[in-house]
Design an enzyme around this catalytic site. Structure first.
Site, PDB file in Angstrom:
ATOM      1  N   ASP A 112      76.136  -6.155 -32.783  1.00  0.00           N
ATOM      2  CA  ASP A 112      75.913  -6.299 -34.220  1.00  0.00           C
ATOM      3  C   ASP A 112      77.299  -6.380 -34.864  1.00  0.00           C
ATOM      4  O   ASP A 112      77.973  -5.371 -35.048  1.00  0.00           O
ATOM      5  CB  ASP A 112      75.132  -5.082 -34.737  1.00  0.00           C
ATOM      6  CG  ASP A 112      75.064  -5.063 -36.255  1.00  0.00           C
ATOM      7  OD1 ASP A 112      75.585  -5.992 -36.903  1.00  0.00           O
ATOM      8  OD2 ASP A 112      74.494  -4.099 -36.806  1.00  0.00           O
ATOM      9  N   CYS A 164      71.494   2.592 -44.931  1.00  0.00           N
ATOM     10  CA  CYS A 164      70.639   1.969 -43.918  1.00  0.00           C
ATOM     11  C   CYS A 164      70.978   2.466 -42.524  1.00  0.00           C
ATOM     12  O   CYS A 164      70.989   1.687 -41.559  1.00  0.00           O
ATOM     13  CB  CYS A 164      70.744   0.443 -43.954  1.00  0.00           C
ATOM     14  SG  CYS A 164      70.118  -0.254 -45.472  1.00  0.00           S
ATOM     15  N   LYS A 212      78.993 -10.835 -46.135  1.00  0.00           N
ATOM     16  CA  LYS A 212      79.931  -9.728 -45.939  1.00  0.00           C
ATOM     17  C   LYS A 212      81.318 -10.230 -45.561  1.00  0.00           C
ATOM     18  O   LYS A 212      82.202  -9.438 -45.226  1.00  0.00           O
ATOM     19  CB  LYS A 212      79.407  -8.795 -44.842  1.00  0.00           C
ATOM     20  CG  LYS A 212      78.150  -8.025 -45.246  1.00  0.00           C
ATOM     21  CD  LYS A 212      77.793  -6.976 -44.215  1.00  0.00           C
ATOM     22  CE  LYS A 212      76.340  -6.571 -44.282  1.00  0.00           C
ATOM     23  NZ  LYS A 212      76.050  -5.609 -45.351  1.00  0.00           N
ATOM     24  N   HIS A 237      72.955   0.549 -37.587  1.00  0.00           N
ATOM     25  CA  HIS A 237      72.320   0.179 -38.860  1.00  0.00           C
ATOM     26  C   HIS A 237      70.832  -0.048 -38.587  1.00  0.00           C
ATOM     27  O   HIS A 237      70.456  -0.462 -37.493  1.00  0.00           O
ATOM     28  CB  HIS A 237      72.989  -1.106 -39.345  1.00  0.00           C
ATOM     29  CG  HIS A 237      72.590  -1.576 -40.705  1.00  0.00           C
ATOM     30  ND1 HIS A 237      71.445  -2.283 -40.935  1.00  0.00           N
ATOM     31  CD2 HIS A 237      73.214  -1.454 -41.902  1.00  0.00           C
ATOM     32  CE1 HIS A 237      71.380  -2.590 -42.234  1.00  0.00           C
ATOM     33  NE2 HIS A 237      72.437  -2.095 -42.842  1.00  0.00           N
ATOM     34  N   GLN A 253      79.757  -5.841 -39.504  1.00  0.00           N
ATOM     35  CA  GLN A 253      80.980  -5.266 -40.073  1.00  0.00           C
ATOM     36  C   GLN A 253      82.227  -5.695 -39.292  1.00  0.00           C
ATOM     37  O   GLN A 253      83.315  -5.752 -39.853  1.00  0.00           O
ATOM     38  CB  GLN A 253      80.902  -3.733 -40.096  1.00  0.00           C
ATOM     39  CG  GLN A 253      79.785  -3.167 -40.965  1.00  0.00           C
ATOM     40  CD  GLN A 253      79.955  -3.455 -42.452  1.00  0.00           C
ATOM     41  OE1 GLN A 253      81.062  -3.695 -42.941  1.00  0.00           O
ATOM     42  NE2 GLN A 253      78.847  -3.467 -43.182  1.00  0.00           N
TER      43      GLN A 253
HETATM   44  C1  LIG Z   1      76.425  -2.678 -39.278  1.00  0.00           C
HETATM   45  C2  LIG Z   1      75.475  -3.558 -40.005  1.00  0.00           C
HETATM   46  N1  LIG Z   1      74.522  -4.234 -39.319  1.00  0.00           N
HETATM   47  C3  LIG Z   1      73.640  -5.050 -39.903  1.00  0.00           C
HETATM   48  C4  LIG Z   1      73.649  -5.245 -41.261  1.00  0.00           C
HETATM   49  C5  LIG Z   1      72.611  -6.148 -41.855  1.00  0.00           C
HETATM   50  O1  LIG Z   1      73.196  -7.241 -42.487  1.00  0.00           O
HETATM   51  P1  LIG Z   1      72.315  -8.116 -43.510  1.00  0.00           P
HETATM   52  O2  LIG Z   1      71.750  -7.138 -44.502  1.00  0.00           O
HETATM   53  O3  LIG Z   1      73.302  -9.024 -44.130  1.00  0.00           O
HETATM   54  O4  LIG Z   1      71.272  -8.807 -42.731  1.00  0.00           O
HETATM   55  C6  LIG Z   1      74.617  -4.570 -42.026  1.00  0.00           C
HETATM   56  C7  LIG Z   1      74.716  -4.717 -43.487  1.00  0.00           C
HETATM   57  O5  LIG Z   1      73.954  -4.220 -44.281  1.00  0.00           O
HETATM   58  C8  LIG Z   1      75.534  -3.720 -41.392  1.00  0.00           C
HETATM   59  O6  LIG Z   1      76.469  -3.048 -42.084  1.00  0.00           O
END
Ligand SMILES: Cc1ncc(COP(=O)(O)O)c(C=O)c1O
Ligand SMILES: Cc1ncc(COP(=O)(O)O)c(C=O)c1O
Lengths: 152, 409, 409, 152
Positions: free
Chosen positions: C199, C365, C225, C122, C202
């Site tokens: 990370d 993203c 999430k 991401h 998910q």
């Molecule tokens: C795999 C992954 N990493 C990081 C994020 C970033 O999370 P957040 O937008 O809640 O900071 C997301 C969600 O958008 C994600 O799906």
């Protein structure tokens, strides 16, 4: 406001206003410092242990009446005691304050018989936010004892 | 005393009692209570509107995005910003200040450069600058405070030389209540290369602020200190300054393109909002702004001057009580710090708490100022829209009780 | 299909109808809906408990502090952390990853050093590293994905040389649903100097995670999430790693002392929580964790495997539909990305939305991954605890309608 | 789902699948690029203006049917027009889409009479999230016109 009178007993205010053994030590000793980050209280002590006996102690610090009185009473209570007796005192104090779990060692029929003046701090138990004030000198003492042991 | 009308009923928490007595909440400088309108807006967001923003191609997400961006527009209007794009949502004032420290300072400062602060700053307006100074070799210099607890500008000309690249000052002290010399600094800075940052954490909630007139380049504040939720704050910046500010957080939503080796930033303000933003919190802040606008910020300020004047007056009745802060309410806000005899602030707070009066005790995240005042810890009563004269009376009553407990005569 | 029982009734938003049809919410990988328990916990916090934490000397503030720290303990237990001190509250997963990028990378990386990522990351796990690489002269290297959409480890030995100081990988892709090779990387990294960052944005919501067994040094995830509020996330770190991590934000609460020239950091985790934290949000996340623990994370995962299998099965009925992701549900989560003929993802999302089915469309993203897959935009349906087989049926029905609208035969 | 049929009219799908004037220009021209950050749609155009007349145009880009069809129709519509007429078209388009406030210029009795094929995009108005898709080529065009003007 009976709880408040229990908390701020005469003897506590006396130790707060006239702390015993305030100062610093010269000659061989260990020094330990403690700070309570949430309120800024500070406590420090110099401790001389000779042949397993606390032969001298001096305290420094600033903070609320509870932390400073606790430190002053502690200094008086440990002077002249052997290290195991100091540790025993510490354990009893923590039980009395409800910091460690277990029955309070205090004998309700004979006030002052177990921890002396320190028993006046029992009132703090009703004020959970203040328990860490009372405990600050003792965690600092534990630190000093650990240093002393490491030094021998 | 007040033009605000009886607003207490709007704040559910103020209906709480402690051992039979209603709570007297005098810690609004730390965080304010929340009106029904804010609580319900958040509630409704999660029940009816919750979706991620700027992402979905479905109506729910579009509606959430609209609500989020509408909150930005409300905040912009509230502070007189030229457009919503000048408003960046952050986690709080602290994060907003760090955005400037890192995003401006880290990329622009070097050894020999200076950052000018004042000794009355909150840690959140000192520590980020120290961190960036350490990373860049820049140096911090400070304006002092005078005997009236106001920032001392007598040596400003001397301190504000060409080495100073950033000036950052609080709009209102959270300890003494003193208003910061924003106008004077804005004028002085205008002739230099330096940018002016205003820590508005206390100013924006308590007085009308119009960024068009303020003279600052950046303004930081927190939602939770102005009736809004926790977890949300604002960095306002002049458009040309925001355009030159580097983002300090990377992630989703703040880019238009990412390759394996590079990323292209999204336009301002999204560039500074990496990842999923505090959506419900921004919308909640919008509701807080609506509420404050309904009261009228002039009325909010007038009420604060009145209750502060009353409090200073009543506190002066109490022997051995020292107030750390200006006497003239026109030059200050409603945070009133004091000491009472030899009673330590923490003991005093405990005694007041037993009387149902919630005040703060300690260093108020302003240790340099405390040292400067020669105080280790003070007790602070701070007022907001829901406080009434009776709250002051209860405070004073409890202070007399504290004198008794400590045997002051 | 599910051991979870009928949980839909716990989620007020899922009771909403769009033009007479109940909402089919298939965008949980972007953000999840919230159960009553979470919404009410937040509501109750503001009505009954609201005060700043770690500051006040009054009972209300102590109670708020206890609730905030209890939430930390709940999160710690939920992920199997050794102690609550290993849990840092942040604004979200993005902020948590930036904490590591800046707090670890900025102070330790230099020219010649490398950061190893994967192409399936991401943006939030790419851009912070790019920013820090640029500031330090370090370089990024990437593991590829294979034809099964799994991270390709065939050249790991070659890439993971002594120049690699940080390895950061997603626990589960938000695009393909593929699980990341955390165990394999943990084993490989164990012989090196590198730290392993996961990370978990998910992963943590969708599968049981036990940091004691994970093999990672840091783990980042977001509250929103996993049924929690927006504005809150978590950085977990091994105690010895957190002790060596530099704070990246300065401010109140993260110090034990501040002088004009210097500051002394507070102990971990407070050192990383500058300023007023997202109090209500942390407590709301605690309620979300309670809710998930009541369901049981094994059951959550089992339900997800079941509904994903069903979805993959039903999607295979539709001509011209390409799924980007592993077929074996044991190796993936519930984010299912696909393309349908020449219908652009945005058009598809609009058509599905008209049928009451909320999905996401775009690059999710993860532009580097999209490029690698040869897709510009995909449509993504993602599942969570409240989704049922009928949601999949409605999706499939709407996809057939989309074929009609676009005249695919 | 009548709205959907209005949105995805035959002619839109035709322009999406068979975009007109796709390619690049050689010789003197201006180039402008637009991107819709929220969805990733991209549009770019090459524009040749000679003596105040659009004498050639070529488009590039990728994205949804709405953005790409809008661009394709736009390219056809502006070719051969004088710059003021292009600007007039742009203004009318924005009114039709509800992007600018004001009455829609479309004559309901004579479909196609004002904006030609472009009138097929009217259905987008019912889908507010998609209006920016339809608008992307036009903001890019505005950019290109500005560049052309600056260049003279
Ligand atoms: C795999 C992954 N990493 C990081 C994020 C970033 O999370 P957040 O937008 O809640 O900071 C997301 C969600 O958008 C994600 O799906
Ligand atoms: C003057 C001032 N600046 C900055 C801050 C920091 O605000 P926050 O903790 O909401 O980030 C505060 C509040 O604590 C403050 O009073």
């Amino acid at each position: 406001m009976a709880d408040l009178d229990e908390l701020y007993r005469e003897i506590i205010l006396d130790h707060y206003r006239n702390p015993r053994r305030r100062g610093t030590l010269h000659g061989p000793h260990v020094h330990a410092e403690g700070v309570n980050p949430s309120c800024g209280d500070e406590f420090a002590l110099d401790l001389r242990i000779e042949d397993g006996v606390v032969t001298d102690v001096a305290i420094q610090g600033q903070g609320c009446s509870i932390s400073q009185a606790s430190g002053s009473m502690m200094a008086e209570a440990i002077l002249g005691k052997e290290v195991p007796a100091v540790e025993d005192l510490m354990a009893k104090f923590r039980l009395m304050m409800g910091i460690d779990e277990g029955d309070s060692p205090i004998d309700p029929n004979r006030p002052g018989s177990v921890l002396g003046d320190l028993e006046a701090l029992q009132g703090v138990r009703r004020f959970p936010v203040r328990i860490k004030c009372a405990d600050l000198p003792w965690t600092t003492l534990a630190d000093a004892l650990a240093k002393a042991e490491a030094g021998t | 005393m007040t033009d605000l009308g009886d607003v207490r009923g709007d704040f559910p928490l103020l209906g709480r009692t402690f051992e039979g007595r209603p709570l007297v909440y005098l810690d609004s400088a730390a965080t304010t209570q929340k009106p029904h309108r804010v609580i319900e807006t958040i509630d409704r967001y999660y029940r009816e509107l919750n979706a991620n923003v700027h992402r979905g191609a479905y109506r729910l997400s579009a509606a959430a995005t609209d609500a989020y961006e509408e909150a930005r527009a409300k905040v912009a209007r509230f502070i007189g910003a030229g457009s919503p794009e000048e408003v960046v949502f952050t986690r709080g004032a602290t994060t907003a200040l760090n955005h400037v420290a890192y995003g401006w300072g880290l990329h622009r400062l070097g050894s020999g450069d200076r950052i000018l602060l004042t000794v009355m700053e909150h840690h959140s307006n000192i520590v980020p600058w120290q961190m960036v100074a350490r990373l860049t070799g820049a140096e911090l210099v400070y304006l002092d405070v005078d005997d009236e607890y106001r920032v001392d500008l007598s040596n400003l000309d001397e301190l504000l030389d060409e080495r100073v690249k950033i000036v950052s000052v609080s709009g209102m002290s959270n300890v003494t209540g003193a208003l910061g010399p924003v106008a004077e600094l804005a004028e002085a800075v205008a002739d230099t290369e330096a940018v002016l940052v205003v820590d508005g954490a206390q100013l924006v909630p308590h007085a009308p602020v119009d960024v068009a007139a303020l003279g600052a380049d950046f303004l930081a504040f927190s939602g939770h200190k102005m009736l809004g939720p926790t977890g949300i704050g604002v960095l306002w910046g002049r458009p040309e300054r925001l355009a030159d500010l580097e983002p300090t957080e990377g992630g989703g939503e703040m880019i238009v393109d990412v390759t394996l080796t590079d990323a292209k930033w999204a336009p301002v303000p999204h560039r500074f909002e990496a990842g999923t933003p505090p959506i419900a919190q921004a919308i909640g802040l919008g509701a807080a702004v609506d509420y404050l606008e309904d009261l009228g910020m002039d009325a909010v300020r007038a009420h604060e001057e009145a209750i502060t004047a009353y409090a200073l007056d009543r506190l002066s009745e109490i022997p051995d009580l020292t107030v750390y802060g200006p006497r003239d309410v026109a030059t200050r806000g409603g945070a009133v710090s004091f000491e009472l005899g030899d009673i330590h602030a923490h003991d005093l707070a405990t005694i007041l708490d037993e009387h149902g009066v919630a005040v703060r005790a300690g260093h108020h995240c302003a240790k340099p100022l405390m040292r400067r005042l020669g105080a280790v810890a003070t007790t602070r009563a701070s007022f907001y829209v829901y406080n009434v004269a009776e709250d002051v009376d209860r405070l004073v009553e409890a202070l007399w009780k504290a004198r008794e407990v400590f045997g002051l005569d």
